[in-house]
Design a protein around this motif. Structure first.
Motif: not given
Length: 257
Positions: A224-233
């Motif tokens: 339902t939601k894609n936040m993509g690739y998250l870096d460490g922060t």
């Protein structure tokens, strides 16, 4: 013509005109009533102008659509009202009954408040069993929820790298697990199971080899939601919104029939 005769004649004519108007009015009313009756009783098989047929069909389709929408909304409203009437006590009794009838007495279970408005949810331990001074724990489990008068299986959680814990965000409790670079939070809202999956891809913009999974939200298995690739922060920012309960470890109990 004498004045007296002329006055008499005018009165007669006025009387005649009044009678004619009355008759005309009656005839008009009768014709309209007959037309209405004819329109109401005309057989469907009789031919009518094409434009009228299309207009009638469109109107009938619209009415049917509105009726269906009303029926659907009414059904949802009834389900919502019924779900609000279900108490935690009723749900726990249903879980205990389900355990007696369907689960071996060698299995372990836990009832945790991660449902609608923190309603009880049944967990059955499946993998990664271990013990410490606080009890028996698992890294994976099957998730069951009481809805529409039945105990139904919602999901199987088998992605944990640690013992199952409880966390909270905005007043809602979550089943929590993960590892050094990922975190998974699960709860039930409006009878649907939500799975929040966060992955730490470190500095993937500088080093694309570091990215390994997109952070997503799933409802009943669908994204339902894609936040993509998250870096460490960004990863720490998303997971930092959750806080652990005072006693976060979920202790499982042996099923007794």
């Amino acid at each position: 013509m004498r004045k007296t005769e002329r006055n008499f004649t005018n009165k007669v004519l006025e009387s005649k005109r009044g009678d004619v108007q009355a008759v005309k009015s009656k005839i008009k009313s009768s014709v309209m009533a007959t037309a209405f009756l004819f329109a109401a009783t005309i057989p469907i098989g009789l031919s009518v102008p094409a434009g009228n047929v299309q207009a009638a069909a469109a109107q009938q389709k619209q009415v049917k659509k509105v009726n269906q929408k009303v029926k659907t909304n009414t059904s949802k409203a009834i389900q919502t009202i019924e779900s609000r009437k279900v108490t935690s006590s009723t749900m726990i009794k249903a879980y205990k009954k389900y355990l007696r009838k369907n689960v071996s007495n060698k299995k372990y279970y836990a009832i945790v408040n991660i449902g609608d408005n923190n309603a009880p949810v049944l967990l059955r331990g499946t993998q990664g069993a271990g013990n410490d001074k606080t009890g028996r724990h698992y890294t994976g489990c099957q998730i069951y929820y009481y809805k529409n008068g039945k105990v139904v299986k919602m999901d199987t959680f088998k992605d944990g790298g640690r013992w199952l814990l409880l966390s909270k965000k905005d007043g809602q409790n979550y089943l929590t697990n993960g590892g050094s670079d990922f975190s998974i939070r699960i709860c039930v809202k409006n009878g649907n199971l939500y799975r929040y999956q966060y992955y730490n891809n470190h500095n993937w913009k500088k080093n694309p080899e570091n990215k390994w999974a997109t952070s997503i939200v799933k409802m009943n298995g669908k994204v339902t939601k894609n936040m993509g690739y998250l870096d460490g922060t960004l990863y720490r920012r998303h997971t930092g919104y959750y806080t652990y309960l005072k006693n976060p470890e979920i202790s499982f109990t042996k099923n007794v029939k």
